[in-house]
Design a protein around this motif. Structure first.
Motif, mmCIF file in Angstrom:
data_model
loop_
_atom_site.group_PDB
_atom_site.id
_atom_site.type_symbol
_atom_site.label_atom_id
_atom_site.label_comp_id
_atom_site.label_asym_id
_atom_site.label_seq_id
_atom_site.Cartn_x
_atom_site.Cartn_y
_atom_site.Cartn_z
ATOM 1 N N ARG A 265 -17.698 1.490 15.223
ATOM 2 C CA ARG A 265 -17.211 0.157 15.595
ATOM 3 C C ARG A 265 -18.269 -0.674 16.315
ATOM 4 N NH1 ARG A 265 -12.223 3.068 17.225
ATOM 5 N NH2 ARG A 265 -10.606 2.627 15.688
ATOM 6 N N ASP A 266 -19.017 -0.049 17.218
ATOM 7 C CA ASP A 266 -19.985 -0.786 18.036
ATOM 8 C C ASP A 266 -21.418 -0.601 17.550
ATOM 9 O OD1 ASP A 266 -17.875 -1.559 19.649
ATOM 10 O OD2 ASP A 266 -18.133 0.108 21.035
ATOM 11 N N GLY A 267 -21.582 -0.115 16.331
ATOM 12 C CA GLY A 267 -22.922 0.201 15.845
ATOM 13 C C GLY A 267 -23.613 -0.907 15.080
ATOM 14 N N GLY A 268 -22.930 -2.027 14.879
ATOM 15 C CA GLY A 268 -23.567 -3.124 14.149
ATOM 16 C C GLY A 268 -23.764 -2.837 12.674
ATOM 17 N N TYR A 269 -22.866 -2.073 12.079
ATOM 18 C CA TYR A 269 -23.011 -1.701 10.661
ATOM 19 C C TYR A 269 -22.395 -2.758 9.742
ATOM 20 C CZ TYR A 269 -24.138 2.933 12.459
ATOM 21 O OH TYR A 269 -24.708 3.982 13.122
ATOM 22 N N ARG A 270 -22.855 -2.750 8.525
ATOM 23 C CA ARG A 270 -22.253 -3.523 7.438
ATOM 24 C C ARG A 270 -21.580 -2.524 6.506
ATOM 25 N NH1 ARG A 270 -23.490 -8.389 5.416
ATOM 26 N NH2 ARG A 270 -23.486 -7.445 3.349
ATOM 27 N N ILE A 271 -20.259 -2.521 6.519
ATOM 28 C CA ILE A 271 -19.511 -1.607 5.662
ATOM 29 C C ILE A 271 -18.979 -2.406 4.475
ATOM 30 C CG2 ILE A 271 -17.537 -0.063 5.495
ATOM 31 C CD1 ILE A 271 -17.753 0.392 8.508
ATOM 32 N N VAL A 272 -19.411 -2.039 3.295
ATOM 33 C CA VAL A 272 -18.926 -2.687 2.078
ATOM 34 C C VAL A 272 -17.874 -1.773 1.464
ATOM 35 C CG1 VAL A 272 -19.511 -3.591 -0.200
ATOM 36 C CG2 VAL A 272 -21.110 -3.854 1.710
ATOM 37 N N THR A 273 -16.657 -2.275 1.346
ATOM 38 C CA THR A 273 -15.559 -1.469 0.813
ATOM 39 C C THR A 273 -15.495 -1.594 -0.707
ATOM 40 O OG1 THR A 273 -13.878 -3.203 0.880
ATOM 41 C CG2 THR A 273 -14.273 -1.968 2.925
ATOM 42 N N THR A 274 -14.598 -0.833 -1.284
ATOM 43 C CA THR A 274 -14.363 -0.897 -2.734
ATOM 44 C C THR A 274 -13.344 -1.977 -3.084
ATOM 45 O OG1 THR A 274 -12.580 0.731 -2.554
ATOM 46 C CG2 THR A 274 -14.808 1.579 -2.959
ATOM 47 N N ILE A 275 -12.716 -2.592 -2.084
ATOM 48 C CA ILE A 275 -11.620 -3.525 -2.321
ATOM 49 C C ILE A 275 -12.135 -4.827 -2.941
ATOM 50 C CG2 ILE A 275 -9.742 -4.822 -1.277
ATOM 51 C CD1 ILE A 275 -9.273 -1.837 -1.210
ATOM 52 N N ASP A 276 -11.628 -5.131 -4.120
ATOM 53 C CA ASP A 276 -11.974 -6.362 -4.815
ATOM 54 C C ASP A 276 -11.040 -7.460 -4.294
ATOM 55 O OD1 ASP A 276 -11.908 -8.500 -6.809
ATOM 56 O OD2 ASP A 276 -13.020 -7.142 -8.115
ATOM 57 N N LYS A 277 -11.616 -8.521 -3.723
ATOM 58 C CA LYS A 277 -10.802 -9.573 -3.107
ATOM 59 C C LYS A 277 -9.803 -10.153 -4.102
ATOM 60 C CE LYS A 277 -10.025 -12.513 0.349
ATOM 61 N NZ LYS A 277 -9.097 -13.491 -0.235
ATOM 62 N N ARG A 278 -10.196 -10.298 -5.344
ATOM 63 C CA ARG A 278 -9.298 -10.858 -6.360
ATOM 64 C C ARG A 278 -8.120 -9.930 -6.614
ATOM 65 N NH1 ARG A 278 -13.875 -11.076 -10.775
ATOM 66 N NH2 ARG A 278 -13.947 -8.941 -9.948
ATOM 67 N N VAL A 279 -8.390 -8.644 -6.694
ATOM 68 C CA VAL A 279 -7.330 -7.658 -6.934
ATOM 69 C C VAL A 279 -6.432 -7.537 -5.704
ATOM 70 C CG1 VAL A 279 -6.868 -5.241 -7.478
ATOM 71 C CG2 VAL A 279 -8.780 -6.429 -8.581
ATOM 72 N N GLN A 280 -7.045 -7.548 -4.520
ATOM 73 C CA GLN A 280 -6.261 -7.448 -3.291
ATOM 74 C C GLN A 280 -5.319 -8.632 -3.139
ATOM 75 O OE1 GLN A 280 -6.067 -4.933 -1.240
ATOM 76 N NE2 GLN A 280 -4.740 -5.874 0.285
ATOM 77 N N ASP A 281 -5.808 -9.818 -3.450
ATOM 78 C CA ASP A 281 -4.936 -11.000 -3.366
ATOM 79 C C ASP A 281 -3.744 -10.877 -4.314
ATOM 80 O OD1 ASP A 281 -6.607 -12.089 -1.489
ATOM 81 O OD2 ASP A 281 -7.596 -13.495 -2.850
ATOM 82 N N ALA A 282 -4.001 -10.370 -5.512
ATOM 83 C CA ALA A 282 -2.913 -10.186 -6.482
ATOM 84 C C ALA A 282 -1.933 -9.125 -6.000
ATOM 85 C CB ALA A 282 -3.481 -9.812 -7.843
ATOM 86 N N ALA A 283 -2.458 -8.069 -5.359
ATOM 87 C CA ALA A 283 -1.596 -6.997 -4.847
ATOM 88 C C ALA A 283 -0.684 -7.517 -3.749
ATOM 89 C CB ALA A 283 -2.452 -5.838 -4.336
ATOM 90 N N GLU A 284 -1.238 -8.258 -2.810
ATOM 91 C CA GLU A 284 -0.434 -8.777 -1.712
ATOM 92 C C GLU A 284 0.582 -9.806 -2.206
ATOM 93 O OE1 GLU A 284 -2.752 -10.094 1.608
ATOM 94 O OE2 GLU A 284 -4.109 -8.366 1.517
#
Length: 772
Positions: free
Chosen positions: A325-344
């Motif tokens: 959390r405090d390490g200043g990392y960039r975590i790139v997830t597998t979640i596709d914003k377009r697919v997530q929006d459709a799911a929600e």
């Protein structure tokens, strides 16, 4: 780094400050002597006990991104800070902070000697406390975590500032300061402030329209004087955040004008440029969660899975979550914003975007949806609930203490028959092979006879082919008798093994004397040993599995029998260096082309799986009844795939009560509850992904050695609204499945789910009517 870049100095000049070795010990000692009578220890104490910048490890926010690596999903960390190297900052904040806080910064020695003596004398003599400091002293106070305006603090500031000015260039010190100082709203450092207040960046390599302007930087630097309102008098002493109240805005404007005058005096602005500069009214409204953005959205549950996944990787194994959390990392997830929006949009049934069939239903209705990319195992969309801090109905994960969290397991009912069918075609059983499929049938080997407590197996539906049905017809009609016989013929171990290999890693068994089902890790023992914990009813979906596992299983079949592990993290990096990246591996289930084609050919004939957007699609519904009821259902499912996307949808209740519509009807099934959500999601998601459906066509099976075509066959899917293939029919009332066997084998290798949020639905599968 030693001042390699140019620095805006007085009158617009640039200076490259070399390391300076100055002898100011006599002055400092004089201060020590002056203050010695007040009980201070020797100045040498401060030399040894206070860290310099090289000793500091500043907490830095970790940002979680969607799969595109550009769209933020959430920000983590105790402090909202993003460190930007000095030479990568534009000049806006560098100039504004000097004009605001220390106009002699580029020429002073790091210490305001007169100010130190004045503050010390005022405090000793009982006069008004003095707080003025150079930027170097201010940073020294922050670095040493010094609090309160006292002579002791002022002396410590002076000593540390002296050390700083000797060891570091002016550019480095200003960089330390700008990356450290609080700006309010939980933002530490100029980059976090720029993002929080204006949605911009100080990075000079960003597009010009995205960079913090001079006028905006002046607003931010005004806040350093008082970052937060006085908690004792927040209305009367609100500070300088213009969105806090009218007084704070006037304070901000007054100080902005003061900074502007300083910019002219220092030569950063001409008089005309200053006159043309307008106070910006584009400060964003106050967001109390700005430092931990979006964690209470549905994607907050994704973050929980991301952290759980990373705890098992080599870089973070055995380390506390603060490291991430405090390490200043960039975590790139597998979640596709377009697919997530459709799911929600589809699965959040409180929204107006949800399908009409499930929109506006009682508050205890709950849906969950998981979408997985075939061939990679990447979770593209995940909806387990509407709040990241709430219950997760789509899966489970281990928290930092190793405790299992989440309520994502539900009896899959007839949707589990996909695994039976896959095991059958892998064993060479044709989907056109015919089965004795009466409405009711006894199975003595499994204890399902008229004289048994559970009674014989009964179908919940009718089909035109009965009593002699091809396997594909029994699948489309979801006949329990046929599938119970198929499970006996294959063996429960083969069915469980198929599910495990496809992606179902956990299944919940019923243990006598325990009110809640217990999780069994299907990978913990050989299939024949694991199978001893479950009865033949496994083939008709009695035992709970998670939505996430079910979606991964569907992705395996969508990939032609190539299974990949479902996961949420694509990469982790820091300072442009890769820390960890996903490991993509697939295993082959042993389904040949003919078996895959027969699976697709059969399941595309399930009416609820029909998509009206040109895509080939396959799927299966499922329903599980509530308690002893023969007319009320508590779990409904729809699972399936196209060649590019697989997903599973569950619709049930949060309290274990039957699904009852707002109109008082209990007629809710997989085909009428979960299926509309699945179809809307699959249609919108595949549309948003902009893929060519022609590249993902299903193959046609050859049916080698099959039996003759049946005389009565179910129609192919149509574009009309589907009728419930898993709905009740006038057939005799089925009895409940037989009790589960006593548990055998080793304990599970992972912790048993112990919900810490509202209790999950009460599930007593051994007393239910059966699947649909």
């Amino acid at each position: 780094m030693r001042g390699t870049g140019e620095t805006p100095g007085p009158a617009g000049a640039t200076t490259a400050s070399p390391k300076r070795k100055r002898r100011r010990l006599p002055v400092v000692l004089a201060v020590c002597v002056l203050l010695a009578g007040c009980g201070l220890v020797a100045g040498g104490y401060y030399f040894d006990s206070v860290p310099t910048p090289s000793d500091l490890k500043l907490p830095e926010s970790t940002t979680v991104f969607y799969a595109d690596g550009r769209t933020p999903m959430a920000k983590l960390g105790a402090q909202n800070r993003t460190i930007v190297p000095y030479d990568q900052m534009n000049d806006s904040a560098k100039q504004a902070i000097v004009a605001a806080e220390d106009r002699t910064f580029w020429t002073n020695r790091g210490i305001d000697f007169k100010g130190v003596l004045r503050a010390a004398w005022a405090n000793v003599s009982g006069g008004q406390r003095q707080g003025a400091s150079t930027l170097t002293q201010q940073y020294a106070r922050i670095a040493a975590d010094l609090r309160g305006v006292t002579y002791s603090r002022k002396l410590r500031e002076a000593v540390i500032a002296w050390k700083l000015d000797d060891a570091y260039t002016k550019e480095e010190i200003l960089g330390f300061y700008l990356n450290t100082v609080p700006f309010g709203r939980g933002a530490y450092g100029i980059e976090a402030a720029a993002q929080t207040y204006f949605g911009k960046t100080v990075r000079r390599d960003a597009p010009p329209e995205r960079q913090l302007t001079q006028a905006e930087a002046m607003v931010l630097c005004a806040m350093v004087k008082q970052p937060e309102a006085d908690p004792a008098d927040p209305e009367g002493t609100p500070g300088y955040d213009p969105r806090r109240n009218a007084l704070a805005k006037q304070n901000s404007i007054d100080r902005w004008n003061y900074i502007r005058d300083g910019m002219v005096k220092l030569g950063y602005l001409t008089s005309q440029q200053a006159a043309d500069l307008a106070y910006p009214d584009t400060v964003r409204p106050i967001d109390k969660d700005a430092g931990r953005s979006d964690l209470d959205r549905p994607t907050g549950l994704v973050v929980n899975h991301v952290l759980a996944e990373l705890r098992g990787t080599e870089p973070f194994r055995g380390k506390p979550d603060e490291v991430i959390r405090d390490g200043g990392y960039r975590i790139v997830t597998t979640i596709d914003k377009r697919v997530q929006d459709a799911a929600e949009a589809a699965a959040d049934i409180r929204r107006d975007t949800a399908p009409r069939a499930v929109r506006g239903q009682p508050r205890n209705w709950q849906a969950a949806l998981v979408a997985v990319e075939p061939g990679t195992g990447r979770v593209l969309g995940y909806y387990g609930g509407d709040k990241g801090s709430g219950a997760d109905y789509a899966g489970w994960y281990s928290d930092e203490d190793g405790q299992a969290r989440g309520f994502g397991q539900h009896p899959p009912g007839s949707s589990f028959k996909v695994y039976d069918l896959a095991a059958a075609v892998r064993d060479g059983i044709s989907v056109k092979e015919r089965f004795d499929s009466p409405d009711t049938k006894e199975f003595p080997a499994s204890g399902r006879t008229k004289g048994s407590a559970a009674g014989p197996i009964r179908n919940a539906e009718r089909a035109p082919c009965q009593p002699d049905c091809a396997l594909w017809e029994a699948t489309v009609a979801s006949l329990n008798v046929t599938y119970f016989e198929l499970t006996e013929r294959l063996g429960t171990d083969k069915v469980i093994e198929m599910a495990r290999q496809a992606g179902v890693e956990s299944m919940w068994e019923t243990v006598r004397g325990n009110p809640r089902p217990q999780r069994v890790d299907l990978r913990s023992d050989p299939a024949d040993e694991v199978a001893k914990r479950f009865s033949t009813e496994v083939g008709i979906g009695q035992y709970g599995i998670t939505v996430q596992d079910h979606a991964n299983g569907m992705a395996t079949f969508a990939a032609g029998g190539k299974r990949a592990d479902a996961h949420f993290v694509r990469s982790v990096s820091k300072d442009d260096e890769e820390v960890w990246t996903e490991q993509l591996r697939t295993t082959d289930l042993g389904l040949d082309r003919e078996a895959v084609d027969q699976l697709d050919w059969t399941l595309r004939r399930v009416r609820a799986a029909k998509l009206d957007n040109g895509w080939d699609s396959a799927g299966k519904t499922g329903t599980w009844q509530a308690g002893k009821s023969t007319t009320q259902n508590v779990h409904t499912w729809m699972v399936g795939w196209t060649g590019a996307l697989a997903s599973a949808v569950w619709l049930g209740t949060t309290d274990g009560k039957p699904l009852r519509t707002r109109d008082g009807s209990y007629d809710v099934y997989g085909s009428t509850g979960a299926a509309p959500i699945w179809r809307q999601f699959m249609t919108k998601a595949t549309e948003a992904m902009k893929l060519d459906p022609g590249k993902y066509r299903f193959g046609e099976p050859k049916f080698p050695g099959d039996t003759p075509e049946p005389t009565a066959s179910a129609p192919l899917p149509s574009t009309a609204a589907p009728t419930p293939s898993d709905s009740p029919s006038p057939s005799p009332t089925p009895s409940s499945p037989s009790p589960s066997p006593e548990p055998t084998g080793r304990p599970t290798s992972r912790p048993t789910l112990t919900p810490t949020l509202p209790p999950p639905p009460t599930i007593t599968p051994t007393r239910t009517r059966g699947p649909r």
